[in-house]
Design an enzyme around this catalytic site. Structure first.
Site, PDB file in Angstrom:
ATOM      1  N   ASP A 307       0.840  -1.191   0.000  1.00 15.60           N
ATOM      2  CA  ASP A 307       0.000   0.000   0.000  1.00 15.60           C
ATOM      3  C   ASP A 307       0.880   1.247   0.000  1.00 15.60           C
ATOM      4  OD1 ASP A 307      -2.587   1.254   0.194  1.00 15.60           O
ATOM      5  OD2 ASP A 307      -2.131   1.683   2.293  1.00 15.60           O
ATOM      6  N   GLU A 354       1.130  -0.719  -5.050  1.00 17.28           N
ATOM      7  CA  GLU A 354      -0.043   0.150  -5.160  1.00 17.28           C
ATOM      8  C   GLU A 354       0.504   1.535  -5.471  1.00 17.28           C
ATOM      9  OE1 GLU A 354      -2.104   3.220  -4.527  1.00 17.28           O
ATOM     10  OE2 GLU A 354      -1.683   2.706  -2.444  1.00 17.28           O
ATOM     11  N   ASP A 407     -11.573   0.743  -2.306  1.00 17.85           N
ATOM     12  CA  ASP A 407     -11.869   2.158  -2.097  1.00 17.85           C
ATOM     13  C   ASP A 407     -12.792   2.734  -3.167  1.00 17.85           C
ATOM     14  OD1 ASP A 407     -10.453   2.570   0.270  1.00 17.85           O
ATOM     15  OD2 ASP A 407      -8.580   2.999  -0.778  1.00 17.85           O
TER      16      ASP A 407
END
Length: 530
Positions: A307, A354, A407
């Protein structure tokens, strides 16, 4: 045996093509109010295998704190005790069927009800274990506690103290405990010995069940993709037990916090509030804590989504107490040295980057230097610009393409809310006339991703099932009401899975995920008496 790269090789070899689905463990069907690591997880793996999928991606697996967010974990090393399967404990003789009577909603997680229920079950299981049930597991439990002591002892004490102080932020505890004075810690360990052992036992159970699930997935040729948040929660055993690894003041409060700078979406930027790392201190240890963090997650998964990958190049650092993120500045991350240290330890770099958001040349250079696959999200693609990096004709093969992420809104909801010009861009790119209704968008985006050159294509289960409003997992910036969506048993029998198999075969992505063992391991535990 189900493939990961050999030492120093890229994650996906040339011409590799596979696909998978995104679904968090908590979203699985279960009669106990929340998805877990039990029978429905095994059935989900079987369903993926039957539909030709090589990968299952989940969200972070740690114990959740603020807002029940998996991205605000109480520990980077621990597993979430809510994921422990009561059915598996019944099979193990550590619970009775009558202990597990429950009545929960099947379509959403009510954390306020589930948390005390699950904690009560774990206390009963601990009581049975202490009373002599499953004596054959005691050696494995002792081995687990010994080999994981480097994080487990602090985490168990942290959770026990948190319970004693009714969940208060650790900085609100007595000062001698905040500052970890040895006498105060020893007194707490004596006072809370029983609670500490219960926490250790819960971790033993969650690691054991996760190990059994991973073995089943490997046998079915399904690889598991985990998710590692870049930052840690300010109220975590990570910060409490390792203050020297973060930029804190003399009161152990963050001197700086993480966030992102002002942009098109937010004129004042975003204040996340996470403490930032002391990279000099981490570098001096050879990134030992970071590498141990990776080992802990690799106990449960085969690949790790990193992330906020851009933070490894530079992260936005804001003075603590600032009201907005505008006063922050970019500060260098660990860069190439981190990935070199990880590769030396693991023999490989089992990562997906990511790399969304504000990506600068140094981030792309770092990603490409170590051949880490980047991320492309199709929902970001249709702004009308031919050079948009999320358009499939701009992909490179070393890429993971998503229709959307946790998300994003499910694609059906997303397309309904798209401005007319972007909706026209979507159908124009697909060389199709706009359909009479938006229900075809999810299948169209999946077809686009699956047919692309990306090595791996992934869609949330919501997109496969063409679900819309009310099924979104997270709305960024919304403090509550997230992370609660669940699927039902009926959804597993949907004809969409046969459509997915056909799409996967037509796209030549049904090669599956062959998963090789990590070349080096630390602290591995053998679970006896399964």
């Amino acid at each position: 045996m189900p493939w990961l790269p050999e030492a120093a090789a890229r994650v996906f070899p040339p011409d590799y093509r596979a696909s998978g689905l995104l679904l968090h463990v908590t979203s699985l069907p279960s009669p106990y109010g929340i998805g877990d690591l039990g029978p429905s997880a095994f059935s989900w793996v079987d369903r993926l295998h039957a539909s030709g999928q090589g990968w299952w991606q989940a969200l972070p697996l740690g114990p959740t704190g603020y807002g029940n967010s998996p991205y605000q974990s109480l520990s980077s090393f621990a597993g979430n005790g809510l994921l422990i399967s009561p059915d598996e404990l019944i099979s193990d003789g550590l619970l009775r069927t009558s202990d597990c009577d429950s009545h929960f909603s099947s379509d959403a997680v009510d954390f306020n009800s589930v948390i005390p229920f699950k904690h009560g079950l774990l206390e009963k299981a601990w009581t049975y274990f202490q009373a002599g049930e499953r004596k054959d597991l005691h050696p494995a439990y002792d081995e687990f506690c010994s080999k994981q002591a480097h994080w487990l002892d602090d985490y168990a004490l942290f959770r026990s103290l948190k319970a004693k102080f009714k969940g208060a932020y650790y900085l609100e505890w007595p000062r001698d405990l905040v500052e970890r004075h040895p006498d105060a810690l020893n007194d707490a360990r004596r006072e809370l010995a029983s609670e500490i052992d219960r926490v250790r036992f819960a971790q033993f159970l969650v690691f054991r069940q996760a190990d059994q699930l991973k073995k089943h997935a490997r046998a079915q040729g399904v690889g598991l993709i985990g998710d590692l948040p870049f930052f840690v929660s300010p109220d975590s055993s990570d910060v409490w037990a390792n203050p020297e690894l973060f930029l804190l003041d003399e009161q152990r409060r963050p001197r700086f916090v993480a966030g992102v700078p002002p942009d098109y979406f937010s004129a004042q930027g975003q204040l996340w509030g996470n403490p930032v790392y002391n990279w000099d201190a981490l570098r001096a240890t050879g990134y030992r804590w970071c590498i141990d963090r990776l080992h802990a997650l690799l106990c449960h998964v085969d690949l790790i989504r990193l992330d906020h990958f851009r933070g490894f190049a530079a992260a936005w650092q804001i003075p603590a107490g600032a009201q907005t993120a505008e006063s922050g500045q970019w500060m260098p991350g660990p860069g190439a040295g981190f990935f070199e240290a990880v590769r030396a330890e693991l023999g490989r770099l089992p990562f997906i980057a990511e790399d969304l958001g504000l990506i600068t040349p140094d981030v792309r250079q770092l990603r490409d230097e170590f051949q880490v696959p980047g991320t492309r999200v199709l929902q970001f693609a249709f702004d009308g610009h031919a050079d948009n990096p999320y358009l499939p004709n701009n992909f490179v093969p070393n890429t993971v393409v998503y229709t959307g992420t946790h998300d994003n809104a499910p694609t059906r909801e997303w397309v309904e809310e798209l401005p007319d010009d972007r909706r026209k861009n979507l159908w124009s790119y697909l060389k199709r006339e706009p359909p009479g209704e938006n229900a075809e968008a999810a299948a169209a985006l999946m077809g686009l991703g699956w047919s692309s050159v990306a090595a791996l294509a992934i869609a949330p289960l919501q997109d496969l099932l063409n679900l819309g409003k009310g099924t979104r997992m997270n709305v960024p910036g919304r403090p509550d009401g997230n992370w609660s969506w669940r699927c039902t048993e009926e959804m597993f029998s949907s004809a969409a899975f046969q459509w997915l198999r056909d799409l996967t075969e037509h796209s030549k992505r049904s090669t599956g995920a062959e998963v090789a063992p990590t070349s080096k391991t630390i602290g591995a535990v053998s679970f006896h008496g399964a």
